[in-house]
Scaffold this active site. Structure first.
Site, PDB file in Angstrom:
ATOM      1  CB  SER A 141      -0.958  -0.047   1.189  1.00 58.00           C
ATOM      2  OG  SER A 141      -1.995   0.882   1.054  1.00 58.00           O
ATOM      3  CD  GLU A 235      -5.631  -4.822  -3.384  1.00 61.94           C
ATOM      4  OE1 GLU A 235      -5.265  -3.659  -3.118  1.00 61.94           O
ATOM      5  OE2 GLU A 235      -4.858  -5.782  -3.439  1.00 61.94           O
ATOM      6  CG  HIS A 265      -5.432  -2.733   0.383  1.00 59.72           C
ATOM      7  ND1 HIS A 265      -4.832  -2.278  -0.770  1.00 59.72           N
ATOM      8  CD2 HIS A 265      -4.843  -2.049   1.401  1.00 59.72           C
ATOM      9  CE1 HIS A 265      -3.932  -1.368  -0.459  1.00 59.72           C
ATOM     10  NE2 HIS A 265      -3.908  -1.227   0.842  1.00 59.72           N
TER      11      HIS A 265
END
Length: 299
Positions: A141, A235, A265
């Site tokens: 991320s 996602e 995610h």
């Protein structure tokens, strides 16, 4: 029959979403660290100046090769603790040492604090005798964003590149132009456009989101090391991952892109309860081990 990923979704939905930074940070540490790390992995803290970090190493692992890891959390949450199980597991599987970094968080410490901390961690590894080819850099991320920002900064200063980069569900575009931010909104249990907008605002603190230093999708990526990109199909940031893989390939960087069906995610954080999480980590570990195979530590 309820699947593993459906059970994980129920876990996320069991409590209301936190509403402030303190609650968000506590909630992320709680939910991401719900399963313990492998019990045969040794963890030891280290301070890089005022920057907290943590080594991990499993028995029999090669201490001469290392993964430098940056956790996710939108630059505003996440910690060494939240990602300890994931980082320890991939290091064990790859047979290498890891160094997880607790970089400074926004909004208290907006851009470029995290990048400065990442570069400090790189310099620390170099000072410990690790040659660039013995180091891989990775993150999920925002940690994927930070990985790319660090690599670009190293290239711009003329430093040798690490052996490899590993990106999990990377946030590559803070302008949030990806179509999947909307098309995947109904199936993503963790991230939404509004949520990302708040994170970006806190991290940028007025800095232009179109700047390649914070949105590596728009950066000159030439010369970066071989890169593995892993992302789930469920996602909202799917386009961020696909886009950065495309951009890396267009820049002649060797890149592999994996899209895991139904995965969410950063799903590998919960590998203890997801077979696809374990499989994803195993694939990443095999790839990292191969990229680091020629790495040599110089003392």
């Amino acid at each position: 029959m309820t699947s593993e990923i459906d059970e994980l979704r129920k876990l996320f939905a069991a409590q209301p979403r936190p509403t402030n930074w303190t609650e968000r940070r506590a909630r992320m540490d709680e939910i991401c660290a719900i399963d313990p790390p492998p019990d045969d992995v040794a963890f030891s803290p280290v301070d890089i100046g005022s920057l907290p970090a943590e080594w991990s190493q499993a028995p029999g692992s090669d201490a001469a090769r290392v993964l430098l890891y940056f956790h996710g959390g939108g630059y505003c949450s996440g910690s060494i603790r939240s990602h300890r199980a994931m980082v320890g597991a991939v290091g064990k599987l790859a047979g290498i040492r890891t160094l997880a970094v607790g970089y400074r968080l926004a909004p208290e410490h907006p851009y470029p604090a995290a990048r400065d901390d990442a570069l400090a961690a790189w310099r620390f590894l170099r000072s410990q005798g690790y040659a660039p080819q013995s180091i891989a850099i990775g993150g999920d991320s925002a940690g994927g964003n930070l990985t790319l920002a660090t690599l670009v900064a190293l290239r711009e200063t003329g430093e040798a590149m690490p052996a490899a980069a590993w990106l999990v569900s990377p946030w590559s575009d803070l302008t949030m132009s990806g179509a999947t931010l909307d098309s995947k909104a109904a199936v993503d249990p963790l991230i939404s456009r509004d949520y990302l907008a708040g994170l970006a605002e806190a991290f940028l603190a007025g800095h232009d989101a179109r700047d390649a230093a914070v949105s590596p999708l728009f950066a000159d990526l030439a010369g970066l090391p071989p890169t593995l990109v892993q992302v789930g199909s469920s996602e909202v940031m799917l386009d961020d991952a696909v886009g950065i893989a495309r951009a890396l390939g267009a820049a002649e960087v060797p890149v592999a892109l994996e899209i895991w069906p139904r995965m969410i995610h950063a799903w590998m954080v919960w590998s203890a309860r997801l077979a696809d999480g374990r499989a994803g980590l195993d694939r990443a570990a095999t790839w990292l081990r191969g990229q680091l195979a020629r790495g040599i530590r110089t003392d």
